[in-house]
Structures are given as structure tokens and as C-alpha cells.
Design a protein around this motif. Structure first.
Motif, PDB file in Angstrom:
ATOM      1  N   MET A 232      54.608  64.690  10.959  1.00  0.00           N
ATOM      2  CA  MET A 232      53.941  63.534  10.902  1.00  0.00           C
ATOM      3  C   MET A 232      52.538  63.587  10.390  1.00  0.00           C
ATOM      4  SD  MET A 232      54.849  62.120  14.922  1.00  0.00           S
ATOM      5  CE  MET A 232      53.873  63.752  15.650  1.00  0.00           C
ATOM      6  N   TYR A 233      51.952  62.492  10.092  1.00  0.00           N
ATOM      7  CA  TYR A 233      50.995  62.636   9.424  1.00  0.00           C
ATOM      8  C   TYR A 233      49.610  62.485  10.519  1.00  0.00           C
ATOM      9  CZ  TYR A 233      52.864  62.333   4.887  1.00  0.00           C
ATOM     10  OH  TYR A 233      53.629  62.684   3.753  1.00  0.00           O
ATOM     11  N   ARG A 234      48.723  63.343  10.231  1.00  0.00           N
ATOM     12  CA  ARG A 234      47.545  63.217  11.495  1.00  0.00           C
ATOM     13  C   ARG A 234      46.445  62.214  10.709  1.00  0.00           C
ATOM     14  NH1 ARG A 234      45.551  68.229  14.049  1.00  0.00           N
ATOM     15  NH2 ARG A 234      47.671  68.695  13.575  1.00  0.00           N
ATOM     16  N   VAL A 235      46.052  61.399  11.801  1.00  0.00           N
ATOM     17  CA  VAL A 235      45.095  60.322  11.684  1.00  0.00           C
ATOM     18  C   VAL A 235      43.564  61.162  11.678  1.00  0.00           C
ATOM     19  CG1 VAL A 235      43.966  58.178  12.285  1.00  0.00           C
ATOM     20  CG2 VAL A 235      46.310  58.608  12.397  1.00  0.00           C
ATOM     21  N   PRO A 236      42.847  60.820  10.959  1.00  0.00           N
ATOM     22  CA  PRO A 236      41.562  61.685  11.084  1.00  0.00           C
ATOM     23  C   PRO A 236      40.703  61.097  11.700  1.00  0.00           C
ATOM     24  CG  PRO A 236      41.588  60.807   8.777  1.00  0.00           C
ATOM     25  CD  PRO A 236      43.006  60.501   9.277  1.00  0.00           C
ATOM     26  N   SER A 237      39.619  61.567  12.373  1.00  0.00           N
ATOM     27  CA  SER A 237      38.483  61.060  12.977  1.00  0.00           C
ATOM     28  C   SER A 237      37.505  60.651  11.956  1.00  0.00           C
ATOM     29  CB  SER A 237      38.118  61.587  14.245  1.00  0.00           C
ATOM     30  OG  SER A 237      37.581  63.053  13.746  1.00  0.00           O
ATOM     31  N   GLN A 238      37.283  61.301  11.033  1.00  0.00           N
ATOM     32  CA  GLN A 238      36.094  61.066   9.954  1.00  0.00           C
ATOM     33  C   GLN A 238      36.851  61.370   8.668  1.00  0.00           C
ATOM     34  OE1 GLN A 238      32.562  63.412  10.563  1.00  0.00           O
ATOM     35  NE2 GLN A 238      31.830  62.087  12.309  1.00  0.00           N
ATOM     36  N   PRO A 239      37.462  60.365   8.012  1.00  0.00           N
ATOM     37  CA  PRO A 239      38.227  60.358   6.687  1.00  0.00           C
ATOM     38  C   PRO A 239      37.327  60.961   5.595  1.00  0.00           C
ATOM     39  CG  PRO A 239      38.272  58.217   7.399  1.00  0.00           C
ATOM     40  CD  PRO A 239      37.443  58.995   8.553  1.00  0.00           C
ATOM     41  N   SER A 240      37.688  61.604   4.539  1.00  0.00           N
ATOM     42  CA  SER A 240      36.762  62.361   3.521  1.00  0.00           C
ATOM     43  C   SER A 240      36.934  61.283   2.396  1.00  0.00           C
ATOM     44  CB  SER A 240      37.436  63.375   3.260  1.00  0.00           C
ATOM     45  OG  SER A 240      36.882  63.688   1.928  1.00  0.00           O
ATOM     46  N   ILE A 241      35.775  61.405   1.481  1.00  0.00           N
ATOM     47  CA  ILE A 241      35.761  60.248   0.479  1.00  0.00           C
ATOM     48  C   ILE A 241      36.847  60.633  -0.525  1.00  0.00           C
ATOM     49  CG2 ILE A 241      34.322  59.718  -1.759  1.00  0.00           C
ATOM     50  CD1 ILE A 241      31.916  60.230   0.250  1.00  0.00           C
ATOM     51  N   ASP A 242      37.329  61.920  -0.654  1.00  0.00           N
ATOM     52  CA  ASP A 242      38.417  62.085  -1.716  1.00  0.00           C
ATOM     53  C   ASP A 242      39.662  61.931  -1.316  1.00  0.00           C
ATOM     54  OD1 ASP A 242      38.644  64.192   0.146  1.00  0.00           O
ATOM     55  OD2 ASP A 242      38.400  65.870  -1.280  1.00  0.00           O
ATOM     56  N   GLY A 243      39.924  61.398  -0.105  1.00  0.00           N
ATOM     57  CA  GLY A 243      41.142  61.082   0.571  1.00  0.00           C
ATOM     58  C   GLY A 243      41.818  62.028   1.396  1.00  0.00           C
ATOM     59  N   ASN A 244      41.201  63.402   1.495  1.00  0.00           N
ATOM     60  CA  ASN A 244      41.807  64.364   2.157  1.00  0.00           C
ATOM     61  C   ASN A 244      41.605  64.094   3.596  1.00  0.00           C
ATOM     62  OD1 ASN A 244      41.931  66.840   3.484  1.00  0.00           O
ATOM     63  ND2 ASN A 244      42.115  67.953   1.579  1.00  0.00           N
ATOM     64  N   THR A 245      42.534  64.301   4.427  1.00  0.00           N
ATOM     65  CA  THR A 245      42.642  64.017   5.867  1.00  0.00           C
ATOM     66  C   THR A 245      42.517  65.316   6.775  1.00  0.00           C
ATOM     67  OG1 THR A 245      44.831  63.936   6.151  1.00  0.00           O
ATOM     68  CG2 THR A 245      43.613  61.742   5.646  1.00  0.00           C
ATOM     69  N   VAL A 246      42.262  66.610   6.082  1.00  0.00           N
ATOM     70  CA  VAL A 246      42.314  67.747   6.908  1.00  0.00           C
ATOM     71  C   VAL A 246      40.990  67.758   7.302  1.00  0.00           C
ATOM     72  CG1 VAL A 246      42.520  70.129   6.765  1.00  0.00           C
ATOM     73  CG2 VAL A 246      44.056  68.829   5.321  1.00  0.00           C
ATOM     74  N   GLU A 247      40.781  68.202   8.652  1.00  0.00           N
ATOM     75  CA  GLU A 247      39.450  68.355   9.333  1.00  0.00           C
ATOM     76  C   GLU A 247      39.695  69.787   9.866  1.00  0.00           C
ATOM     77  OE1 GLU A 247      38.026  64.349  11.304  1.00  0.00           O
ATOM     78  OE2 GLU A 247      40.064  64.860  12.175  1.00  0.00           O
ATOM     79  N   ASP A 248      39.101  70.674   9.245  1.00  0.00           N
ATOM     80  CA  ASP A 248      38.900  71.988   9.646  1.00  0.00           C
ATOM     81  C   ASP A 248      38.859  72.392  10.753  1.00  0.00           C
ATOM     82  OD1 ASP A 248      39.147  74.682   8.316  1.00  0.00           O
ATOM     83  OD2 ASP A 248      36.808  74.744   8.282  1.00  0.00           O
ATOM     84  N   GLN A 249      37.769  72.010  11.735  1.00  0.00           N
ATOM     85  CA  GLN A 249      37.913  72.439  12.972  1.00  0.00           C
ATOM     86  C   GLN A 249      39.009  72.104  13.831  1.00  0.00           C
ATOM     87  OE1 GLN A 249      35.513  70.816  11.604  1.00  0.00           O
ATOM     88  NE2 GLN A 249      33.764  72.206  11.145  1.00  0.00           N
TER      89      GLN A 249
END
Length: 133
Positions: free
Chosen positions: A82-99
Motif C-alpha cells: 500500500m502507499y503510505r500517507v505522509p505527515s509532511q509531503p515534499s514539494i517534489d512529490g516524494n512521500t518518503v519520510e526518512d525518520q
């Protein structure tokens, strides 16, 4: 009397396989942390494991000779991702949150190690039973 590995190991073999799949998905997320428009994915472990246990997606291996050993395997697919919903989306559209990805990867690694340790102790117990110890 023969030993049935399926009854001896139960759900733990499938759990180890699903944990391995989840580790791969989380590692892909971490590898693509700076890739524009990459969407972070994850596996719902409980749902995926439940699906593996009741899934009729096993396939029988075809043997070409009477001397070949028949077997069954488990089909691997991306149905559980499934796709993860980010808590703080990136400007470039990447939804990976490193931490978050690091934390989820470490939790999954600990659970994988626990499953592996449990299976290892099961095999040691079976070996001791076979030897009559």
C-alpha cells in the motif's frame, strides 16, 4: 512416524517470509528518499500474513520424471503493498519520510530476528527429538 514441518512450524515460516518482503519494500523506500515523485510503500503485516495463510495461491511444481520430488511454492506478488500517507509531503512529490522509514525498518528487523530465533529453536527441538535426546 513422520514429522510434518507444516504442523511443526505453523504460521512462523509464512511470517518470516512476509517480514522479508516488508524489509525489501522499506529498503526500497529508503533508497529512493531523494527521488522526485517516488511514493513510499509499505505492507500491512497482519493483513498480508492472514492472506498468505488462507490464500489458495499455492502452485504445485510440475515433475517430469517419477524420480523427481514434488513440491509446492508460494506465489509472491505486490497485492499486499500500500502507499503510505505522509505527515509532511515534499514539494517534489516524494512521500518518503526518512525518520519514519528508519523506525519502521528497525521494528521490522527486530520482529524478523524474533521470528528467526523462534524458528531456530523449533528446529533445534525437532533435531533433539529425532536424535532421542
Amino acid at each position: 512416524m513422520s514429522i510434518s514441518f507444516e504442523s511443526a512450524l505453523g504460521i512462523h515460516e509464512s511470517a518470516l517470509r512476509v517480514r522479508g518482503q516488508r524489509a525489501s519494500v522499506l529498503a526500497d523506500n529508503l533508497a529512493n528518499v531523494d527521488t522526485p515523485n517516488y511514493k513510499a510503500r509499505d505492507i500491512d503485516f497482519k493483513a498480508m500474513l492472514a492472506g498468505k495463510m488462507e490464500q489458495a495461491g499455492r502452485f504445485n511444481m510440475h515433475t517430469t520424471s517419477a524420480g523427481h520430488i514434488s513440491g509446492a511454492g508460494m506465489a509472491l506478488d505486490d497485492a499486499g503493498t500500500m502507499y503510505r500517507v505522509p505527515s509532511q509531503p515534499s514539494i517534489d512529490g516524494n512521500t518518503v519520510e526518512d525518520q519514519i522509514e528508519h523506525a519502521e525498518y528497525m521494528k521490522n528487523a527486530l520482529a524478523f530476528q524474533a521470528s528467526f530465533t523462534f524458528l531456530n529453536s523449533k528446529f533445534k527441538g525437532l533435531t533433539a527429538a529425532i536424535r532421542g535426546e
